[in-house]
Write a protein that holds these residues in place. Structure first.
Motif, PDB file in Angstrom:
ATOM      1  N   MET A 137     -11.883  41.036  38.448  1.00  8.92           N
ATOM      2  CA  MET A 137     -11.145  41.975  37.603  1.00  8.92           C
ATOM      3  C   MET A 137     -10.350  41.240  36.523  1.00  8.92           C
ATOM      4  SD  MET A 137     -11.967  44.933  38.658  1.00  8.92           S
ATOM      5  CE  MET A 137     -12.796  45.634  40.086  1.00  8.92           C
ATOM      6  N   MET A 138      -9.653  40.181  36.952  1.00  3.96           N
ATOM      7  CA  MET A 138      -8.844  39.420  35.995  1.00  3.96           C
ATOM      8  C   MET A 138      -9.727  38.738  34.955  1.00  3.96           C
ATOM      9  SD  MET A 138      -5.722  39.908  36.454  1.00  3.96           S
ATOM     10  CE  MET A 138      -6.372  41.571  36.609  1.00  3.96           C
ATOM     11  N   GLY A 139     -10.898  38.281  35.396  1.00  7.15           N
ATOM     12  CA  GLY A 139     -11.823  37.632  34.467  1.00  7.15           C
ATOM     13  C   GLY A 139     -12.271  38.576  33.370  1.00  7.15           C
ATOM     14  N   ARG A 140     -12.622  39.804  33.751  1.00  7.05           N
ATOM     15  CA  ARG A 140     -13.124  40.752  32.744  1.00  7.05           C
ATOM     16  C   ARG A 140     -12.012  41.227  31.811  1.00  7.05           C
ATOM     17  NH1 ARG A 140     -15.217  45.385  36.880  1.00  7.05           N
ATOM     18  NH2 ARG A 140     -15.812  43.455  37.940  1.00  7.05           N
ATOM     19  N   VAL A 141     -10.780  41.381  32.375  1.00  5.16           N
ATOM     20  CA  VAL A 141      -9.653  41.752  31.513  1.00  5.16           C
ATOM     21  C   VAL A 141      -9.392  40.633  30.510  1.00  5.16           C
ATOM     22  CG1 VAL A 141      -7.162  42.157  31.458  1.00  5.16           C
ATOM     23  CG2 VAL A 141      -8.570  43.322  33.155  1.00  5.16           C
ATOM     24  N   GLY A 142      -9.446  39.393  30.990  1.00  4.39           N
ATOM     25  CA  GLY A 142      -9.256  38.245  30.090  1.00  4.39           C
ATOM     26  C   GLY A 142     -10.302  38.198  28.987  1.00  4.39           C
ATOM     27  N   GLN A 143     -11.555  38.483  29.342  1.00  2.00           N
ATOM     28  CA  GLN A 143     -12.621  38.496  28.337  1.00  2.00           C
ATOM     29  C   GLN A 143     -12.351  39.534  27.256  1.00  2.00           C
ATOM     30  OE1 GLN A 143     -15.934  38.431  31.607  1.00  2.00           O
ATOM     31  NE2 GLN A 143     -16.929  37.869  29.666  1.00  2.00           N
ATOM     32  N   VAL A 144     -11.888  40.710  27.682  1.00  2.00           N
ATOM     33  CA  VAL A 144     -11.601  41.776  26.725  1.00  2.00           C
ATOM     34  C   VAL A 144     -10.408  41.404  25.848  1.00  2.00           C
ATOM     35  CG1 VAL A 144     -10.790  44.161  26.491  1.00  2.00           C
ATOM     36  CG2 VAL A 144     -12.627  43.625  28.104  1.00  2.00           C
ATOM     37  N   VAL A 145      -9.340  40.909  26.466  1.00  2.00           N
ATOM     38  CA  VAL A 145      -8.127  40.567  25.713  1.00  2.00           C
ATOM     39  C   VAL A 145      -8.414  39.471  24.695  1.00  2.00           C
ATOM     40  CG1 VAL A 145      -5.825  39.536  25.876  1.00  2.00           C
ATOM     41  CG2 VAL A 145      -6.512  41.316  27.496  1.00  2.00           C
ATOM     42  N   TYR A 146      -9.102  38.420  25.094  1.00  2.00           N
ATOM     43  CA  TYR A 146      -9.360  37.298  24.187  1.00  2.00           C
ATOM     44  C   TYR A 146     -10.365  37.656  23.096  1.00  2.00           C
ATOM     45  CZ  TYR A 146      -6.497  33.728  26.388  1.00  2.00           C
ATOM     46  OH  TYR A 146      -5.429  32.985  26.827  1.00  2.00           O
ATOM     47  N   THR A 147     -11.376  38.452  23.441  1.00  2.00           N
ATOM     48  CA  THR A 147     -12.337  38.876  22.406  1.00  2.00           C
ATOM     49  C   THR A 147     -11.665  39.827  21.422  1.00  2.00           C
ATOM     50  OG1 THR A 147     -14.187  38.627  23.949  1.00  2.00           O
ATOM     51  CG2 THR A 147     -14.569  39.996  22.001  1.00  2.00           C
ATOM     52  N   ALA A 148     -10.807  40.717  21.924  1.00  2.00           N
ATOM     53  CA  ALA A 148     -10.120  41.678  21.048  1.00  2.00           C
ATOM     54  C   ALA A 148      -9.168  40.987  20.082  1.00  2.00           C
ATOM     55  CB  ALA A 148      -9.362  42.699  21.894  1.00  2.00           C
ATOM     56  N   THR A 149      -8.635  39.828  20.481  1.00  2.00           N
ATOM     57  CA  THR A 149      -7.651  39.121  19.644  1.00  2.00           C
ATOM     58  C   THR A 149      -8.266  37.924  18.926  1.00  2.00           C
ATOM     59  OG1 THR A 149      -6.951  37.833  21.585  1.00  2.00           O
ATOM     60  CG2 THR A 149      -5.690  39.818  21.068  1.00  2.00           C
ATOM     61  N   THR A 150      -9.584  37.877  18.851  1.00  2.00           N
ATOM     62  CA  THR A 150     -10.243  36.717  18.233  1.00  2.00           C
ATOM     63  C   THR A 150      -9.878  36.549  16.760  1.00  2.00           C
ATOM     64  OG1 THR A 150     -12.384  35.687  17.755  1.00  2.00           O
ATOM     65  CG2 THR A 150     -12.331  38.091  17.762  1.00  2.00           C
ATOM     66  N   LEU A 151      -9.675  37.663  16.044  1.00  2.00           N
ATOM     67  CA  LEU A 151      -9.326  37.583  14.620  1.00  2.00           C
ATOM     68  C   LEU A 151      -7.818  37.591  14.400  1.00  2.00           C
ATOM     69  CD1 LEU A 151     -12.012  40.052  13.204  1.00  2.00           C
ATOM     70  CD2 LEU A 151     -12.122  37.554  13.329  1.00  2.00           C
ATOM     71  N   ASN A 152      -7.059  37.948  15.424  1.00  2.00           N
ATOM     72  CA  ASN A 152      -5.598  37.981  15.348  1.00  2.00           C
ATOM     73  C   ASN A 152      -5.041  37.624  16.728  1.00  2.00           C
ATOM     74  OD1 ASN A 152      -2.889  38.431  14.935  1.00  2.00           O
ATOM     75  ND2 ASN A 152      -3.071  40.619  14.528  1.00  2.00           N
ATOM     76  N   PRO A 153      -4.903  36.331  17.028  1.00  2.00           N
ATOM     77  CA  PRO A 153      -4.507  35.881  18.372  1.00  2.00           C
ATOM     78  C   PRO A 153      -3.160  36.424  18.848  1.00  2.00           C
ATOM     79  CG  PRO A 153      -5.366  34.044  17.091  1.00  2.00           C
ATOM     80  CD  PRO A 153      -5.214  35.183  16.142  1.00  2.00           C
ATOM     81  N   LYS A 154      -2.328  36.902  17.945  1.00  2.00           N
ATOM     82  CA  LYS A 154      -1.011  37.427  18.326  1.00  2.00           C
ATOM     83  C   LYS A 154      -1.021  38.939  18.567  1.00  2.00           C
ATOM     84  CE  LYS A 154       1.268  33.502  17.868  1.00  2.00           C
ATOM     85  NZ  LYS A 154       1.899  32.867  19.043  1.00  2.00           N
ATOM     86  N   ALA A 155      -2.162  39.575  18.396  1.00  2.00           N
ATOM     87  CA  ALA A 155      -2.241  41.035  18.498  1.00  2.00           C
ATOM     88  C   ALA A 155      -1.999  41.514  19.925  1.00  2.00           C
ATOM     89  CB  ALA A 155      -3.600  41.518  18.018  1.00  2.00           C
ATOM     90  N   LYS A 156      -1.536  42.748  20.037  1.00  2.00           N
ATOM     91  CA  LYS A 156      -1.349  43.407  21.329  1.00  2.00           C
ATOM     92  C   LYS A 156      -2.588  44.253  21.619  1.00  2.00           C
ATOM     93  CE  LYS A 156       3.654  43.709  20.681  1.00  2.00           C
ATOM     94  NZ  LYS A 156       4.808  44.631  20.497  1.00  2.00           N
TER      95      LYS A 156
END
Length: 202
Positions: free
Chosen positions: A148-167
């Motif tokens: 579960m934590m792995g998939r959440v991490g994948q989503v969070v990091y991919t979602a912030t790829t263009l803006n690493p500080k984004a929420k």
């Protein structure tokens, strides 16, 4: 003598007629020349616009977002980026393409994903330092807490790829994801990279 005078008059008349023709032709040529010199003027603006056309297409709009996979490193699991080239025109096009690659899964190498097959991207919006990701219910199926934590991490990091500080806000079927999986892993939203590293170590 009269015949000679008559021929002189004819010659004078012919000369006068030829002169008139020359003047008329000369005037016409002069007019045509001035007109032909003027004709490029309206075509110049189009000539100036043509070099500007490539900039309206904005070929430099190609972006390279990263998709994040999981890689085993001794006893730990690390999030590793894989660049994806996207010729983006619309605002969220690059991120959407990255998520489509993420949900399709890795195609080669030793990297893996814990995002269940069949998970679909139902919506994505990135603005004002926030990224809202809406996934299908498949995202919550199967796996233990590490998965579960792995998939959440994948989503969070991919979602912030263009803006690493984004929420990042994760929805499932349009509803905020509060608890994930049978083990009841609580998700505190919004998520950031910094918060994920601190609260959900892999």
């Amino acid at each position: 003598m009269k015949d000679q005078q008559g021929s002189n008059r004819i010659s004078s008349g012919v000369i006068a007629a030829v002169s008139a023709v020359v003047v008329a032709v000369g005037g016409g040529v002069a007019w045509f020349t001035t007109q032909s010199n003027n004709t490029p003027t309206p075509s110049n603006p189009s000539g100036r616009i043509e070099p500007a056309q490539p900039s309206t297409r904005q070929p430099g709009n190609e972006q390279t977002p990263n998709v994040y996979w999981l890689r085993s490193n001794n006893k730990n699991v690390a999030l590793v980026p894989q660049p994806v080239k996207v010729a983006s025109v619309l605002p969220n096009q690059a991120l959407e393409a990255a998520f489509q690659s993420l949900l399709a899964g890795p195609t080669e190498g030793t990297d893996s994903t814990t995002i269940p097959k069949g998970t679909k991207l139902l919506g994505l919006k990135a603005e004002n330092n926030e990224v809202h990701v809406n996934l299908s219910e498949d995202f919550t199926s199967g796996g233990g807490s590490t998965s579960m934590m792995g998939r959440v991490g994948q989503v969070v990091y991919t979602a912030t790829t263009l803006n690493p500080k984004a929420k990042v806000y994760i929805d499932v079927n349009g509803k905020p994801l509060d608890v994930l999986g049978g083990e009841g892993v609580e998700i505190q939203q919004p998520l950031t990279r910094e918060q994920f590293q601190k609260d959900y170590p892999l």
